[in-house]
Design a protein around this motif. Sequence first.
Motif, mmCIF file in Angstrom:
data_model
loop_
_atom_site.group_PDB
_atom_site.id
_atom_site.type_symbol
_atom_site.label_atom_id
_atom_site.label_comp_id
_atom_site.label_asym_id
_atom_site.label_seq_id
_atom_site.Cartn_x
_atom_site.Cartn_y
_atom_site.Cartn_z
ATOM 1 N N GLY A 228 1.375 12.081 -7.278
ATOM 2 C CA GLY A 228 2.030 13.144 -6.531
ATOM 3 C C GLY A 228 1.852 14.526 -7.115
ATOM 4 O O GLY A 228 0.942 14.798 -7.899
ATOM 5 N N SER B 64 2.391 23.653 -4.558
ATOM 6 C CA SER B 64 2.559 22.488 -5.435
ATOM 7 C C SER B 64 1.467 22.432 -6.498
ATOM 8 O O SER B 64 0.361 22.947 -6.294
ATOM 9 C CB SER B 64 2.513 21.190 -4.610
ATOM 10 N N PRO C 28 -0.467 19.441 -9.018
ATOM 11 C CA PRO C 28 -0.601 17.983 -9.123
ATOM 12 C C PRO C 28 -0.065 17.443 -10.448
ATOM 13 O O PRO C 28 -0.161 18.101 -11.485
ATOM 14 C CB PRO C 28 -2.114 17.769 -9.026
ATOM 15 N N ASP D 36 -0.735 13.511 -2.870
ATOM 16 C CA ASP D 36 -0.709 14.932 -3.215
ATOM 17 C C ASP D 36 -1.509 15.256 -4.465
ATOM 18 O O ASP D 36 -1.978 16.386 -4.625
ATOM 19 C CB ASP D 36 0.738 15.403 -3.391
ATOM 20 N N GLY E 130 -4.819 16.624 -3.476
ATOM 21 C CA GLY E 130 -4.874 17.907 -2.792
ATOM 22 C C GLY E 130 -5.630 17.874 -1.486
ATOM 23 O O GLY E 130 -5.965 18.924 -0.934
ATOM 24 N N MET F 193 -1.622 17.593 2.067
ATOM 25 C CA MET F 193 -0.362 17.149 1.485
ATOM 26 C C MET F 193 0.638 16.712 2.548
ATOM 27 O O MET F 193 1.597 17.409 2.865
ATOM 28 C CB MET F 193 0.206 18.234 0.585
ATOM 29 N N ALA G 163 -1.221 10.530 2.502
ATOM 30 C CA ALA G 163 -1.116 9.801 1.231
ATOM 31 C C ALA G 163 -1.120 8.298 1.481
ATOM 32 O O ALA G 163 -1.837 7.540 0.815
ATOM 33 C CB ALA G 163 0.155 10.215 0.491
#
Length: 465
Positions: free
Chosen positions: A150, A274, A276, A314, A317, A320, A325
């Motif tokens: 994530g 975000s 990683p 995530d 990349g 997201m 996922a």
Amino acid sequence: MSGGPESNRVVILGGGPGGYEAALVAAQLGADVTVVDADGLGGSAVLTDCVPSKTLIATAEVMTEVAGAAELGVNFKDHEGDAATVLQVDLARVNDRVKLLALAQSEDIARRLSEVGVRVITGRGRLDGPSRVVVGEETLEADAILVATGASPRTLPAAQPDGERILTWEQVYDLTEMPTELIVVGSGVTGAEFASAYLALGIPVTLVSSRDRVLPGEDADASRVLEEVSTRRGMTVLGRSRMESVTREGDRVTVRLTDGRSVEGSHCILALGSVPNTADLGLEEAGVILKDGGFVNVDRVSRTSARGVYAAGDCTGVLMLASVAAMQGRIAMWHFLGDTVHPLDLRKVSSNVFTAPEIATVGWTQQAVDAGEILAESVMLPLAGNPRAKMQGVHDGFVKLFCRPGTGIVVGGVVVGPRASELIHPVSLAVAESLTADQLAQAFTVYPSISGSIAEAARRHHVRA
């Protein structure tokens, strides 16, 4: 499968959608599966991001609907018969419900993994080469490793969260009192969703956007509708305003902008993107190539550069979204275990921004069409002309369809309006299966329904043979 059970040992780092969905597929195909997770099954999607935020937004949706009830002839009275003029939200109760539902969903995932024989280890795993994972004192041998660790909220040295007044999107659910003035920094999906939700809860909101419009990555017409609706409902949107710093003094928070202006409020939510969770996992030592920003480089079947090491979610990349996922995780296991696999196709991914109104998209975009990346024609129908929308007091929003000239194949679409996340599905099916506008138009819709506008947009794409 690729060999006997002894060659099907799968170790998954991370229990979010990429990890637990992969575990379910691998177990279904007979693999020996271990999930190593430190933060709780479901990951940020279930515990601190998607499930909590959409639960909060569900309350905001009720507030939005109630606020428009007078137009539909519904009036509120107090116990003495006088008109009730104030709607109030108990934020502590809302957040208690948010956290309760998130934990319940996490427990459901744990129960499901247990039922199919997946072993779950609580702890942080680290690769010791491409076929071994170390968790504390235990070493796990693996024929395949899936990295699904994530990402975390991005912060800046000049904008550090304190968990009380300056908050990341993971920290807002500890609030027990309503902010009196909320500043949201960042106008991407996360920032727009929180700004819209808290505005609906009755909180004055200022949205600080470094770009010239809200949701710069979404359809421009959709962004325009959202910004118009939000400002009409009282939101202050500061476009082309880059944050320089966020500071707190007592119970006041100040956001300073690079042009010298400043904005004050009681609370600030940082929605700055975000980063990683890939540091100190032994990835590069195991031969896994990382992209700029530390994201894991993967191909369309979730393989990394190290043989037997896959990655999903995530931390890659790629896009997201929890749905992406989960699909990346499933694809990884289908590929490793020799089942039928279709490489990830981002053109078939449907996504939604849970603002008021919602914005749902799938396939090719207006931006791509305008840039000449694909030849397509578009039809856009405002929802204001839809009979069901009129009945429900819906004035804002639209349906937009992109179709190939000549063949009429549907290649993309946008829906802006209430429950757009549900309405996008027929368009998503059309894109996934390369249906034509005529095929989409000829499927029956209920009258009256907002989905009728999708069929009507498809009918307008018809070209006489």
